[in-house]
Structure formats: C-alpha cells, structure tokens
Design a protein around this motif. Structure first.
Motif, PDB file in Angstrom:
ATOM      1  N   LEU A 216     -49.905  15.423 -28.370  1.00  0.00           N
ATOM      2  CA  LEU A 216     -50.356  15.502 -29.767  1.00  0.00           C
ATOM      3  C   LEU A 216     -51.797  15.028 -29.899  1.00  0.00           C
ATOM      4  O   LEU A 216     -52.616  15.663 -30.578  1.00  0.00           O
ATOM      5  CB  LEU A 216     -49.428  14.661 -30.643  1.00  0.00           C
ATOM      6  CG  LEU A 216     -49.689  14.600 -32.157  1.00  0.00           C
ATOM      7  CD1 LEU A 216     -48.382  14.292 -32.886  1.00  0.00           C
ATOM      8  CD2 LEU A 216     -50.712  13.506 -32.518  1.00  0.00           C
ATOM      9  N   TYR A 217     -52.122  13.931 -29.259  1.00  0.00           N
ATOM     10  CA  TYR A 217     -53.484  13.386 -29.346  1.00  0.00           C
ATOM     11  C   TYR A 217     -54.507  14.369 -28.782  1.00  0.00           C
ATOM     12  O   TYR A 217     -55.588  14.580 -29.371  1.00  0.00           O
ATOM     13  CB  TYR A 217     -53.542  12.061 -28.585  1.00  0.00           C
ATOM     14  CG  TYR A 217     -54.906  11.419 -28.581  1.00  0.00           C
ATOM     15  CD1 TYR A 217     -55.400  10.762 -29.712  1.00  0.00           C
ATOM     16  CD2 TYR A 217     -55.719  11.466 -27.454  1.00  0.00           C
ATOM     17  CE1 TYR A 217     -56.648  10.183 -29.710  1.00  0.00           C
ATOM     18  CE2 TYR A 217     -56.969  10.885 -27.441  1.00  0.00           C
ATOM     19  CZ  TYR A 217     -57.431  10.246 -28.573  1.00  0.00           C
ATOM     20  OH  TYR A 217     -58.672   9.682 -28.571  1.00  0.00           O
ATOM     21  N   LEU A 218     -54.183  14.990 -27.640  1.00  0.00           N
ATOM     22  CA  LEU A 218     -55.105  15.949 -27.043  1.00  0.00           C
ATOM     23  C   LEU A 218     -55.287  17.169 -27.936  1.00  0.00           C
ATOM     24  O   LEU A 218     -56.406  17.650 -28.141  1.00  0.00           O
ATOM     25  CB  LEU A 218     -54.588  16.373 -25.666  1.00  0.00           C
ATOM     26  CG  LEU A 218     -54.577  15.288 -24.594  1.00  0.00           C
ATOM     27  CD1 LEU A 218     -53.947  15.818 -23.304  1.00  0.00           C
ATOM     28  CD2 LEU A 218     -55.979  14.778 -24.313  1.00  0.00           C
ATOM     29  N   VAL A 219     -54.167  17.676 -28.470  1.00  0.00           N
ATOM     30  CA  VAL A 219     -54.257  18.855 -29.325  1.00  0.00           C
ATOM     31  C   VAL A 219     -54.988  18.516 -30.624  1.00  0.00           C
ATOM     32  O   VAL A 219     -55.738  19.340 -31.161  1.00  0.00           O
ATOM     33  CB  VAL A 219     -52.853  19.419 -29.612  1.00  0.00           C
ATOM     34  CG1 VAL A 219     -52.936  20.622 -30.549  1.00  0.00           C
ATOM     35  CG2 VAL A 219     -52.175  19.825 -28.310  1.00  0.00           C
ATOM     36  N   TYR A 220     -54.790  17.296 -31.127  1.00  0.00           N
ATOM     37  CA  TYR A 220     -55.517  16.894 -32.331  1.00  0.00           C
ATOM     38  C   TYR A 220     -57.025  16.886 -32.079  1.00  0.00           C
ATOM     39  O   TYR A 220     -57.803  17.266 -32.961  1.00  0.00           O
ATOM     40  CB  TYR A 220     -55.052  15.515 -32.794  1.00  0.00           C
ATOM     41  CG  TYR A 220     -55.816  14.998 -33.995  1.00  0.00           C
ATOM     42  CD1 TYR A 220     -55.580  15.525 -35.261  1.00  0.00           C
ATOM     43  CD2 TYR A 220     -56.786  14.011 -33.857  1.00  0.00           C
ATOM     44  CE1 TYR A 220     -56.282  15.073 -36.363  1.00  0.00           C
ATOM     45  CE2 TYR A 220     -57.499  13.558 -34.960  1.00  0.00           C
ATOM     46  CZ  TYR A 220     -57.245  14.090 -36.203  1.00  0.00           C
ATOM     47  OH  TYR A 220     -57.949  13.646 -37.290  1.00  0.00           O
ATOM     48  N   GLY A 221     -57.429  16.438 -30.885  1.00  0.00           N
ATOM     49  CA  GLY A 221     -58.852  16.504 -30.547  1.00  0.00           C
ATOM     50  C   GLY A 221     -59.370  17.927 -30.588  1.00  0.00           C
ATOM     51  O   GLY A 221     -60.489  18.190 -31.055  1.00  0.00           O
ATOM     52  N   ARG A 222     -58.551  18.867 -30.125  1.00  0.00           N
ATOM     53  CA  ARG A 222     -58.949  20.273 -30.222  1.00  0.00           C
ATOM     54  C   ARG A 222     -59.076  20.716 -31.675  1.00  0.00           C
ATOM     55  O   ARG A 222     -60.002  21.448 -32.046  1.00  0.00           O
ATOM     56  CB  ARG A 222     -57.918  21.157 -29.521  1.00  0.00           C
ATOM     57  CG  ARG A 222     -57.900  21.069 -28.004  1.00  0.00           C
ATOM     58  CD  ARG A 222     -56.931  22.111 -27.474  1.00  0.00           C
ATOM     59  NE  ARG A 222     -56.963  22.207 -26.028  1.00  0.00           N
ATOM     60  CZ  ARG A 222     -56.402  23.197 -25.348  1.00  0.00           C
ATOM     61  NH1 ARG A 222     -55.757  24.145 -25.995  1.00  0.00           N
ATOM     62  NH2 ARG A 222     -56.459  23.227 -24.032  1.00  0.00           N
ATOM     63  N   PHE A 223     -58.106  20.285 -32.490  1.00  0.00           N
ATOM     64  CA  PHE A 223     -58.144  20.691 -33.893  1.00  0.00           C
ATOM     65  C   PHE A 223     -59.389  20.150 -34.590  1.00  0.00           C
ATOM     66  O   PHE A 223     -60.027  20.862 -35.380  1.00  0.00           O
ATOM     67  CB  PHE A 223     -56.894  20.196 -34.617  1.00  0.00           C
ATOM     68  CG  PHE A 223     -56.960  20.383 -36.102  1.00  0.00           C
ATOM     69  CD1 PHE A 223     -56.867  21.649 -36.650  1.00  0.00           C
ATOM     70  CD2 PHE A 223     -57.127  19.291 -36.947  1.00  0.00           C
ATOM     71  CE1 PHE A 223     -56.948  21.829 -38.029  1.00  0.00           C
ATOM     72  CE2 PHE A 223     -57.209  19.463 -38.316  1.00  0.00           C
ATOM     73  CZ  PHE A 223     -57.118  20.739 -38.860  1.00  0.00           C
ATOM     74  N   VAL A 224     -59.750  18.920 -34.315  1.00  0.00           N
ATOM     75  CA  VAL A 224     -60.961  18.342 -34.919  1.00  0.00           C
ATOM     76  C   VAL A 224     -62.186  19.147 -34.520  1.00  0.00           C
ATOM     77  O   VAL A 224     -63.108  19.350 -35.323  1.00  0.00           O
ATOM     78  CB  VAL A 224     -61.105  16.867 -34.490  1.00  0.00           C
ATOM     79  CG1 VAL A 224     -62.455  16.308 -34.915  1.00  0.00           C
ATOM     80  CG2 VAL A 224     -59.984  16.033 -35.096  1.00  0.00           C
ATOM     81  N   GLN A 225     -62.196  19.635 -33.290  1.00  0.00           N
ATOM     82  CA  GLN A 225     -63.355  20.382 -32.791  1.00  0.00           C
ATOM     83  C   GLN A 225     -63.390  21.810 -33.313  1.00  0.00           C
ATOM     84  O   GLN A 225     -64.463  22.313 -33.681  1.00  0.00           O
ATOM     85  CB  GLN A 225     -63.335  20.399 -31.262  1.00  0.00           C
ATOM     86  CG  GLN A 225     -64.550  21.074 -30.643  1.00  0.00           C
ATOM     87  CD  GLN A 225     -64.532  20.983 -29.139  1.00  0.00           C
ATOM     88  OE1 GLN A 225     -63.568  20.525 -28.535  1.00  0.00           O
ATOM     89  NE2 GLN A 225     -65.613  21.429 -28.506  1.00  0.00           N
ATOM     90  N   HIS A 226     -62.225  22.486 -33.360  1.00  0.00           N
ATOM     91  CA  HIS A 226     -62.219  23.908 -33.689  1.00  0.00           C
ATOM     92  C   HIS A 226     -61.665  24.209 -35.081  1.00  0.00           C
ATOM     93  O   HIS A 226     -62.007  25.241 -35.655  1.00  0.00           O
ATOM     94  CB  HIS A 226     -61.382  24.684 -32.658  1.00  0.00           C
ATOM     95  CG  HIS A 226     -61.842  24.489 -31.251  1.00  0.00           C
ATOM     96  ND1 HIS A 226     -61.035  23.975 -30.261  1.00  0.00           N
ATOM     97  CD2 HIS A 226     -63.034  24.731 -30.662  1.00  0.00           C
ATOM     98  CE1 HIS A 226     -61.702  23.909 -29.127  1.00  0.00           C
ATOM     99  NE2 HIS A 226     -62.922  24.362 -29.346  1.00  0.00           N
ATOM    100  N   GLY A 227     -60.786  23.350 -35.606  1.00  0.00           N
ATOM    101  CA  GLY A 227     -60.215  23.592 -36.922  1.00  0.00           C
ATOM    102  C   GLY A 227     -59.269  24.772 -36.967  1.00  0.00           C
ATOM    103  O   GLY A 227     -59.141  25.434 -38.006  1.00  0.00           O
TER     104      GLY A 227
END
Length: 469
Positions: free
Chosen positions: A60-71
C-alpha cells in the motif's frame, strides 16, 4: 495475410504457471480423502493474518507513492483495496484473536468476510481501470472517505446485529478437512466463489498491463491474485472460517501476499537502481556543463587570441590574454578533477576547507577560514560555493594582488563571505579585469537560488558574498 495471435508476455506466462500450480494443489487436496488439511493452531493463524496485513500495508505504501506522483485512479483504488484488506486481517482478525480469544464468533466471521469482499471488489476495479484515468486530490479524498465510512458502517452494523447473525459454518465441521464439505452458509459460499472469479479477472488485467508497461510490481500482484483466487476456492471447499484452524486456503493466501512482497522488493530495488543511474547521469551532465562553461570556453578564447597573434606578431596584449586564459583553463581542469574525486556526502565546511587549503598552496597566499560546522548544503549548492570561492580567490590574487584572504561560512542563515586585502576595483567600470569571472560567479549563484553581492573600492580590497534572501 492476417497476423497470428500475439505471444503472451512474461507476466501472463507467470500467471499461467501459477494457475497450473494452484490447480494441481487443489486437485491434490480434493483427491486425498485420507489426509486432513487442517491444523488446530490459533497462534499460527494469528501470525499468518498479521504477516498478511503487514505485507498489504507495505505494498500500500509503495502504491501510494505512485499515486502521489501520477495521480492515477487505478493506484488510488489499489491503495484502498489493500487498506481494507489490511484492516480485515489485522484490526478485525489478528488483534481480536490475540487479545480476546472466544469473542463473538459470528461477528468475527461475517464482518471480515464482508470487508474482504469489499477489498476484492476494489482490487478488481483497480485492475480493469484504464491506466490513463486520473483523479484530482478532492475526488480522491472523497472516494477515500467514502470507503472508510463503508468500513465503519459494516463494523458498527455487525456489532449491533451480532445476536441475529446466522452461523457462518456448521460448528460440527470445524477442523474437518479430509474431504470437501460445503457446510458453510450459502452466502459464504457465494462470496467465496465471487471472490475467486474477481481475483481471476484481476490477475489477467494486471498481467496484461504489466506486459505492456514492464511493471514488475503489477506482475507479482497478478500472480498474487491467482493464489488468492485459489485460496477462495479452498475456502469454498472446506469450512475454513474458524480462526483457531489453519487450512490450505490460509497457506495459499499467505503465498499470494508473499508474491506481492516479491513485487514490492523488486519495486524498491528498481527505485534504488534508478536513483543510481540518475546520479551517474547527473554527474556526467554536471561535468559536461563545467567543461563547456570552463575549459572549452577558455580554449576557444585562446584560439581566437592565437589567430590575432598570428595576424599581429608581437602583440603583448594577446600574449597576456592567452596566458591568463591558459591559467584559467588549468584551474577549471583542476576543479573538475577535484569534483570527481570528492565524496558526495562530504559536508560543505569540509569541502570548502579542502578547497581553501589547496588555493593557499597554489597561489602562495595566506588564507584564514571560519567555517561553521553546522552549515548544510546539498551537492549542487556545495559545488557552486566551491566554484565561487575558487573564482573569488583567483581574482583577488591575479587582478588584485591580494596577500591575505578571509573566508567565512555561516549556517543560520547560510551565507558565504570571501574578503581580500587586494587593491580593489570599481565595480561599475567597463572592461575591468576579472569581468568574466564575476559573471560566472553570478550565474552559479543564481543557479542555486542565491544572490551574489560584490563590494569593492580602490585600495580597500574586495568582498564577495553569497546569501539566500
């Protein structure tokens, strides 16, 4: 002639192999009526649920980092799916089992079952959401709050209707895993089959996307979905909702989370490899920029003056210019070599101290330094301060005839001051010596967001100051 079917990518091939393994494992369990595939081990079951939740939170933490970057909407849904599953595994299963064994049994079965179904629905939605779909921060917050509210409502309603909930599994069948026995409540059986189907669809979608984008994390999430779907089939075949027993479905579910953990490890490894490549590339760009702005410019200047000297032999001005440019080129080369040898994590006071000691020896000038050890600067700022200091000292000795240099570095606020006892100059006079060096220092200061101030007066030396305002 029409093209043949496109060959499956590595992710789809891996998913197919995982599906074959899961199918063989299921067939082995079903075809072995003389073996019991359940172990009464409450502590082991708690450990498995905790491990599953921890892995889910890491991914979840890794995917959240992706979401913050790409939205991307897909990443938001995947974050929510993993969060819901982690709550079901840790908050509603592992922790209550560890703290209050024998709590309200029906609540313990139905609420986590509903939340795992919600997590599976979110995961399948993420898998089939177009990669290009974006979501703004306000919408993302609204969706997240909505999912949290659903989780809270399910938990609260489950608590209120505990006494009216039907048995999820026939208690008499608990622990009997010697043969398939569809003894669970019909709703439970439907939920397990629905979960298996959703995981299968998600596995295919994630695998295809991984093959298109070469995404290692999604590749292993797809494999994890295959094993999670197989676990649902095992939960359908055996009465496996009693937390004091460990079933084959629990083992398969653990395997699904371990696959996600492999994907997370590859994601982290890829991140650090990318950072290393980026650092190397940035060093090359910096070296190319320094060579272009320094040595190449001086060599071009020397060539132009050489042509002038060829046309007018004995031109002392051209000779002096060539000598000065050659000296500057040598200095630029030395600075480039020093930057290559220097460790990136050296503190800026240490780097400046080494630079000042080297300049004192090169120009045979007295240099006193007061450098605050608490001063901090990143690599680009440190490099710029070193270059400005080198240029300031060189100008003071070559053009000002200075015999003593004072350098000061303050930490709060960060400020560099270089003062000399040379003859000074009029900063407003055109064509003054060292004009190119002053322009270079000013550009380097602007490149790191700082302001360069030069104070000088005839006969009273020069002060160069770099500060952030």
């Amino acid at each position: 002639m029409s093209a043949g079917p496109r060959a499956a990518g590595p992710a789809l091939r891996l998913v197919r192999r995982a599906a074959v393994v899961a199918l063989l494992a299921t067939a082995a369990v079903v075809a072995s009526p003389f073996l019991a595939f359940a172990v009464r081990a409450p502590s082991l079951h708690i450990m498995l649920e905790t491990a599953n939740a921890v892995v889910a939170l890491l991914v979840l933490y890794l995917v959240y980092g992706r979401f913050v970057q790409h939205g991307r909407l897909q990443e938001l849904l995947l974050v929510l799916a993993l969060g819901v599953v982690a709550v079901a595994n840790l908050v509603l299963t592992a922790v209550p089992d560890a703290l209050t064994p024998g709590r309200g049994e029906e609540l313990a079965y139905w609420v986590p079952l509903c939340l795992r179904l919600l997590g599976t629905l979110l995961l399948a939605a993420a898998a089939w959401t177009p990669v290009r779909a974006r979501v703004d921060a306000r919408t993302a917050a609204a969706v997240s709050v909505g999912v949290v509210l659903v989780v809270v409502v399910v938990a609260v309603v489950g608590r209120l209707v505990t006494d009216t909930l039907p048995p999820a599994v026939d208690p008499a069948a608990a622990g009997d895993a010697s043969r398939p026995a569809l003894v669970a409540h019909p709703v439970v059986l439907v939920v397990q089959l629905l979960g298996a189907a959703l995981y299968g669809l998600a596995a295919v979608a994630f695998a295809r996307q991984s093959d298109r984008t070469d995404d290692a994390l999604l590749r292993w999430v797809a494999v994890g979905c295959v094993l999670a779907g197989a676990a649902r089939v095992h939960y359908f075949l055996f009465p496996s909702l009693y937390s004091e027993f460990v079933y084959t479905g629990d083992v398969l579910r653990l395997g699904s989370y371990l696959c996600m953990l492999v994907g997370a490890a590859r994601e982290i490894t890829g991140y650090w490899q990318a950072r290393a490549r980026s650092a190397v590339l940035e060093d090359r760009r910096r070296l190319a920029r320094d060579l272009h702005d320094g040595v190449i410019q001086e060599l071009s200047y020397i060539r132009a003056q050489s042509h002038r000297l060829t046309a007018e032999p004995g031109d002392e001005v051209a000779v002096a210019r060539i000598a000065a440019a050659a000296e500057r080129a040598v200095g630029e080369s030395r600075r480039a070599l020093a930057a290559l040898r220097r460790e990136d994590d050296d503190p800026v006071p240490v780097v400046l101290r080494q630079t000042l000691d080297e300049l004192a020896g090169r120009y045979d000038v007295s240099v006193s330094a007061c450098l605050d050890p608490a001063s901090h600067a990143d690599a680009p700022m440190t490099e710029a301060l070193v270059r400005i200091t080198t240029e300031a000292v060189g100008n003071a000795v070559r053009h000002g005839g200075a015999t003593r240099i004072e350098a000061r570095l303050d930490s709060v606020p960060l400020r560099l001051t270089v003062r000399d006892d040379g003859c000074g100059f009029d900063p407003g006079s055109p064509g003054r010596p060292g004009a190119y060096g002053l322009r270079s220092m000013r550009e380097r200061a602007e490149g790191i967001g700082a302001v360069l101030a030069v104070e000088s007066e005839q006969g009273k030396g020069t002060t160069v100051r770099v500060s952030w305002v």
